[in-house]
Design an enzyme around this catalytic site. Sequence first.
Site, PDB file in Angstrom:
ATOM      1  CB  SER A 168      50.438  44.049  41.825  1.00 61.33           C
ATOM      2  OG  SER A 168      50.378  44.780  40.624  1.00 61.33           O
TER       3      SER A 168
ATOM      4  CE  LYS B 271      48.952  48.597  41.672  1.00 61.40           C
ATOM      5  NZ  LYS B 271      49.365  47.186  41.808  1.00 61.40           N
TER       6      LYS B 271
END
EC number: 3.4.21.53
Length: 348
Positions: free
Chosen positions: A234, A279
């Site tokens: 990611s 996040k």
Amino acid sequence: MKNRTLIRILVLMTVFIVATSFYYLPYYVTKPGSAHELDPIVEVKGGFDDKGEFMLTTVRMGKANIYAYLIASIKKYEYIYPVEEIRNPHESDEEYNLRQLQLMVNSQNHAIEVAYKAADKPFYYNYKGIYVLNVYPSMPAKDILKPGDRITAIDGQEFESSEEFIQYVGKKKKGDKVSIKFIRNDEEKTETIPLMEFPEMPGKTGLGISLSDDKEIVTDPEVSLNTDEIGGPSAGLMFSLEIYNQLTEDDLTKGHPIAGTGTITEDGEVGRIGGIEQKIIAADKAGAAYFLAPNDQISDEIKEKHPELESNYSAAKKTAEDIGTDMKVIPIKSFDEALKFLNSLPEK
């Protein structure tokens, strides 16, 4: 007497709490992680400095004991997942961790390739072999190969990609034997392995492994990435931006702290990731002014099966609004789109 009884009760409760904390349920718990500045992680030899900073963001994940499970069930932005949604079938903890680390390596290679292409700098690949990710328990390779082994040849033939390897094995029949040369702990070994049909896939013959290309990218100037135990793909987008920024004189950050996430392909396309909400929280705590979020498209077929599913960008924007952050969430589909946005930023 009462004091002794109380002490015994406290000791028993302590022993019970400690003992049950080591009993893990068949679930994983995820929660907001942290944002890591990329300057100390990425180094292009002779590269340019920046005034601001790019940051990758992470999610904390661990196996759930009863206490972690109960806490996550009542806390917002902590999620509980059954083991089968995290690990592949028959995958051990060791295999899962190795797979995540290999995904990170592949993500780094893609990021470097994208950045060096955009900066018009030379690079090439050294192909090292086939990296063994998983070994199926009921297949012939189980007693010979281990996760982390690197296969360098089969029947004396070397390959330039895992696709060539798969095509070669795919032409074989059940019961055929192949000679495998592989490296484990810097020691070269050669073994003969018979081929079998996969129990879950009748008619498909193989060794019983899942695999990935093991290749090393060589660049000029040199670039190094120190990711330690950070796993998964990611961080690809943010790696590519940091590398490109060090390769080129103009500073993309313009003095701003910029976080983000997203996978990246060799062609610079940015892909969907997990844990986008968590996040966002990590980036906000780190003081990011902007967050680059994958603007993935969800097909009608997937929407029909999972009507609750939304794009990373949509989920990120909702989370940012929910926590009341001033951080701006920016939708990104590609490396070029990220460059276009960053070039439009005013100097801080």
